[in-house]
Design an enzyme around this catalytic site. Structure first.
Site, PDB file in Angstrom:
ATOM      1  CD  GLU A  36      -2.805   1.298   2.394  1.00 42.90           C
ATOM      2  OE1 GLU A  36      -3.551   2.297   2.501  1.00 42.90           O
ATOM      3  OE2 GLU A  36      -2.807   0.350   3.195  1.00 42.90           O
ATOM      4  CG  ASN A  91      -6.648   5.665   1.186  1.00 41.26           C
ATOM      5  OD1 ASN A  91      -7.403   6.620   1.010  1.00 41.26           O
ATOM      6  ND2 ASN A  91      -6.862   4.738   2.108  1.00 41.26           N
ATOM      7  CD  GLU A 123      -6.125   0.577   0.346  1.00 44.64           C
ATOM      8  OE1 GLU A 123      -6.120   1.478   1.215  1.00 44.64           O
ATOM      9  OE2 GLU A 123      -5.429  -0.445   0.420  1.00 44.64           O
ATOM     10  CG  ASP A 153      -9.113   2.169   3.712  1.00 44.89           C
ATOM     11  OD1 ASP A 153      -8.963   1.187   4.469  1.00 44.89           O
ATOM     12  OD2 ASP A 153      -8.309   3.117   3.654  1.00 44.89           O
ATOM     13  CD  GLU A 210      -6.842  -0.301   6.903  1.00 43.46           C
ATOM     14  OE1 GLU A 210      -6.378   0.352   5.952  1.00 43.46           O
ATOM     15  OE2 GLU A 210      -7.774   0.126   7.622  1.00 43.46           O
TER      16      GLU A 210
END
Length: 539
Positions: A36, A91, A123, A153, A210
């Site tokens: 990520e 993200n 995300e 997310d 996460e």
């Protein structure tokens, strides 16, 4: 720390915003699935600044688009070092989901570096869907059409809605770190994580946890069926020049409480509905009686095999106490049930059901295993029952047969013996010890030779070797030392036993006491010799 808009603009002009990369790991295999992208600000005087200190300001100042573009460009350049099929997760700020040119900008950045879009995961946070769901749908659909995968997310942090999961083509569901971090201490958090994972599996979505920081959290997630995880346990975010260090595989994890291959295959390769059907088929089709008992010792579930053993229909078991269904057996099994409720397993305990007028005595092997929830608390008892009545009867018959054989051997005036295929003694009747005083450990192999007269030993060994090599029957006479110190003549005869191919696999025979016969022969020879002036025959 306060970050101003001017400081951000200066950082953008100087190219100070860079991507850091954190690995996302497959929990079951330890393989790195992807990384990520996490934004960092390499400030000239303040050092590395985390995104929590500048993202909000960038959004307020309208700089989030430029900042994201800079980080993504650098991320795609660094991602060329990612081995296929590892993917890159990006993200996207909620503010950018208002920009209909976002898919084109992402495609352009990827194509500029040659990074394939089918290895890109975008995300999107739930909060981004609230402002303008229609725009978000348009952008998400175009990203999906380009080959990107979509992940929802921070699911479950306040805006959770099944409408969001239904409205956009998500392929992944991310469990927020706040639930993961507290699930070992708070039952509510565990249930939320379990529910999110189950929801993702039901919808055919991969689940990513996460903020995983401990081995205990990783094992718990694996037990709950979560597929992937990221966090400091697997690697902290690193700059681009260290990206190769975070893409190496991690050791695979196996839940200690469920270590069988069958359970792992059922648990982690199937969605919940399919898992339930698989387990139900195993439950109903098992050749043993199975049941699940509540902490109050009531039947929660039972299969047909155990109902047959209990001699009561399945429906009569549900909700009833074991003591009600099995009043005669309950005193035998209650201690083991109590041990199971205390977390101790009772494996293969023999339980006997007394004989009745209409039924002989029956014997069962019963196992009581405690069933634990995710936190290790006992929530019930798993019971397995095997009817071993036929086996016990066969064992009793075998013992009786062995007793008959032993008595027959002990009363037999002969001395039965068994040699292996090489002519080594494996068994000689107990009468051998009575005759010679030689114990089993002494006669085994060729030890029995030591009980023979020194003048006969080489002749007997030669006869055995001849038969072993030719297959001819064994027939030899010799003297053996008795317990009193004297010598007695015996005649030992035996024949080979062969397998289906004709190969000799052993020798079976017996020894007869022929001492009286030999002494009579000696006397006859002595008298015959005296009559014609000859010496007695020497054997």
């Amino acid at each position: 720390m306060y970050i101003s808009g001017d400081q951000l603009r200066s950082g953008l002009q100087n190219g100070e915003f860079v991507p850091f990369f954190q690995p996302v790991v497959m929990l079951r295999t330890g393989e790195v699935a992807g990384v990520e992208v996490l934004a960092r600000w390499l400030h000239s005087t303040l050092g590395v600044i985390p995104p929590g200190l500048f993202i909000a300001t960038a959004e307020q100042e309208g700089l989030i688009g430029d900042l994201t573009a800079m980080v993504i460009d650098k991320a795609f350049t660094a991602a060329k070092m990612l081995p296929s099929p590892q993917w890159l997760a990006i993200n996207i700020s909620p503010h950018l989901l208002r920009d209909l040119t976002l898919p084109e900008r992402i495609r352009g950045a990827a194509e500029a570096t040659g990074f394939p879009l089918d290895r890109v995961v975008i995300e999107i946070t739930e909060s981004a869907l609230l402002d303008n769901l229609e725009h978000a749908q348009t952008i998400a659909t175009e990203l999906k059409a380009q080959g990107c995968r979509l992940a929802l997310d921070d699911f479950g942090t306040g805006y959770s809605s099944l409408l969001h999961l239904q409205s956009l083509p998500f392929g992944e569901l991310k469990v927020d770190r706040s639930f993961v971090g507290s699930m070992m201490e708070r039952r509510e958090s565990r249930k939320i994580v379990s529910a999110v994972v189950g929801l993702g599996q039901s919808l055919g979505m991969a689940t990513v946890a996460e903020g995983v920081e401990t081995e205990e959290q990783a094992e718990m997630l694996l037990l709950l069926g979560c597929e992937m995880a990221q966090g400091w346990l697997f690697g902290r975010p690193v700059p681009a020049e260290e990206i190769s260090a975070v893409t190496a595989a991690h050791p695979p994890r196996t839940p200690s409480r469920f270590s069988s291959t069958l359970w792992r295959d059922i648990s982690y390769n199937s969605p919940p509905g399919q898992r339930l059907a698989q387990l139900q088929a195993l439950y109903d089709g098992a050749p043993v009686g199975l049941a699940f008992i509540s902490p109050e010792l009531r039947y929660i579930s039972i299969n047909q095999q155990l109902a047959n053993i209990d001699e009561a229909p399945i429906e009569e078991h549900y909700g009833r106490l074991i003591s009600e269904i099995l009043p005669a057996l309950y005193p035998q099994i209650e201690p083991h049930l109590r041990h199971a409720l205390a977390g101790e397993s009772a494996i293969n305990v023999e339980v006997t059901r007394p004989r009745l007028e209409c039924r002989d005595e029956e014997t069962f092997l019963v196992s009581h295993l405690p069933a634990f929830d995710e936190a290790g608390e006992v929530v019930g008892i798993s019971v397995a029952v095997v009817d071993i009545t036929s086996r016990k009867r066969a064992q009793a018959a075998l013992r009786e047969s062995e007793d008959h054989y032993r008595h027959m051997v002990e009363l037999n005036p002969q001395i039965p013996w068994v040699l292996d295929e090489k002519g080594m003694a494996t068994m000689i009747s107990p009468r051998w010890q009575c005759l010679t005083g030689m114990r089993e450990e002494e006669y085994r192999g060729r030890g029995f030779i030591n009980a023979l007269h020194p003048a006969d030993r080489s002749r007997v060994e030669a006869a055995i070797e001849h038969s072993v090599h030719t297959g001819d029957p064994i027939d030899v006479e010799c003297r053996v030392r008795t317990c009193s110190g004297g010598w007695r003549w015996i005649r030992s005869r035996g024949a080979p036993r062969r397998d289906l191919t004709g190969k000799i696999i052993g020798w079976y025979g017996s020894a007869d006491d022929i001492d009286d016969q030999k002494r009579l022969e000696e006397e006859l020879w002595r008298r015959a010799g005296e009559g014609i002036g000859l010496s007695p025959r020497v054997h």
